[in-house]
Enzyme design. Sequence first.
Site, PDB file in Angstrom:
ATOM      1  N   HIS A 283       0.823  -1.211   0.000  1.00  0.00           N
ATOM      2  CA  HIS A 283       0.000   0.000   0.000  1.00  0.00           C
ATOM      3  C   HIS A 283       0.853   1.256   0.000  1.00  0.00           C
ATOM      4  O   HIS A 283       2.057   1.242   0.287  1.00  0.00           O
ATOM      5  CB  HIS A 283      -0.961   0.001   1.192  1.00  0.00           C
ATOM      6  CG  HIS A 283      -0.300   0.054   2.547  1.00  0.00           C
ATOM      7  ND1 HIS A 283       0.099   1.224   3.142  1.00  0.00           N
ATOM      8  CD2 HIS A 283       0.027  -0.936   3.418  1.00  0.00           C
ATOM      9  CE1 HIS A 283       0.629   0.973   4.323  1.00  0.00           C
ATOM     10  NE2 HIS A 283       0.608  -0.334   4.518  1.00  0.00           N
TER      11      HIS A 283
ATOM     12  N   CYS B  11       2.574  -5.078   6.832  1.00  0.00           N
ATOM     13  CA  CYS B  11       2.332  -4.838   5.416  1.00  0.00           C
ATOM     14  C   CYS B  11       3.505  -4.082   4.800  1.00  0.00           C
ATOM     15  O   CYS B  11       4.367  -3.561   5.500  1.00  0.00           O
ATOM     16  CB  CYS B  11       1.035  -4.067   5.218  1.00  0.00           C
ATOM     17  SG  CYS B  11      -0.449  -5.073   5.538  1.00  0.00           S
TER      18      CYS B  11
END
Length: 560
Positions: free
Chosen positions: A455, A474
Amino acid sequence: MPNFRSFTAALAACACAFLPGGLLASTGAPAAAPWLERPAALGEPLSAGDIDALRRLYARGEPTLRWFDAAGRALPVTAEALALLAGAADEGLRPTDYRAETLTRAIEEVATLAGADVPATPDRAAALGALDVRLSLAMVRYLRDLHLGRVDPRQHGWKRRPARAAFDEAMALHEALVAQRLAPAVQALRPTWPAYERLRAALPALRAQAAQERLTLLPGFKPSLRPGEAHPGAALLHERLRFLGDLAADAPAPSEPAVYDPAWEPAVRRFQARHGLNDDGVIGPSTVAALNVPLAQRVRQVELALERLRWMPHTAGQSLILVNLPMFRLWAYADSAQASVMDMRVVVGRHGKDATPSMMEDLRYLVFRPYWNVPPNILRNEELPKIEADPAYVLRQNKEVVAGPADRSPVVAFGPEALAGLRDGSLRLRQKPGPGNALGAVKFMMPNDEAIYLHDTPSRSLFLRERRDFSHGCVRVHEPAALATWVLRDKPGWGPERVAAAMKDDAPPSQHVMLDRPVPVALVYLTAWVEGPGMGLRFASDVYQQDAPLARALERRRPG
């Protein structure tokens, strides 16, 4: 090491103990079958997979033996097999795991006896049959290790074993023996990743250089050493840079040995870039630490990288996004067997409980201007204490409480009941799309059990750091618009302009874009790497401390 005669005697004794009575005495012809009926007679622990592969190999073969003719003479392919086993180190494997020296000496003794025309006896026939099976066992293990790796990835950073096509080592060896050529089979079983071949090609020279090394540790430069500054250790810096090849071998000796000559700065920057350091030419603690790493350790890093690449599925011909976690770097490939078309910095999970796991999953869709659904552990450990200390925190952070998992779940007014629902897990906290959203303007979704994805991020300054393990697991990407444009390059209507528009603050929230063809994403842990032809070896620090456990596992000699 025992010679062939003692080897023969030992195997014959085992045979008397384990094989059916009269089987050896019934014939003087070499045979493998008795040893396959009683594998324990080989005197070496075998796994169920070893036994199954051997029985299938000999069941497929017309000849009684696979490596010797009826007269007990070694076939030409036998020498090729011994050369492969003796050269296992070229693949980052260990020849001792395959009894390379023992087998070579035993087969040399067989050749000597065959040349001397010594009469065949049941004991000699039994020993030759056992030797045939033991060479087959070594080759079965070698091919399996070369193709799949020696250890279980799940014990070394992977949450689950990567999906791999079925592999039949017995069939691979059988077909090579029928053709009487092993080299094509070995080439076909090597990992197809270009980095594997480049690392493999760099290994012999690195080993030779390590053997010549006489390392004198550089002192610490407090706080740092800049071009033109004086320090007694400057001469050691010059010597180290020349030995490592970052400074040309014919570079003139320093006129002032105690001064960091500005002419060395490009070499220092080159060294820093190769080791994942900020290439500013300043000799600080991290640069000194990297300069002081012995080359024997660098050799081990290459060997560990080769092992980890053996765990990976073969993806030649496919697009690929590869994230090398300890190098904090992402590469995109239109074809994973070709050069990369894009690379960028990334931020990965913090060392410890937030470490990003190694995995390989398919990127299936993108979400522009996403909501950030706060994971339960972050809610419990970080968000709730902040909310309880300051109820206005929710509004200030552009967050809201919702009842349900969907984007369109109803919003619950914040108050004591909403706080109680967050505490007991019946309600959910999320951050609305916007400039401060933790996921930035786009996320790249690769559904998996660990809820790991790529992301954007509003925390842009972290990409300037040398060490970039800051996330909860992440992967944050430095150039999200470029990556999104590349991922959607085959999607009609999704060019750079539309991607940029979808990421603007006034664009619709939570816009999902499905990919027509999923893109594999590999999150890997490689502290040694060669990205392209002529680019040289790159090394990274072992940020998750995964190298040492893997090295110990590989050092454990195979049972028997």
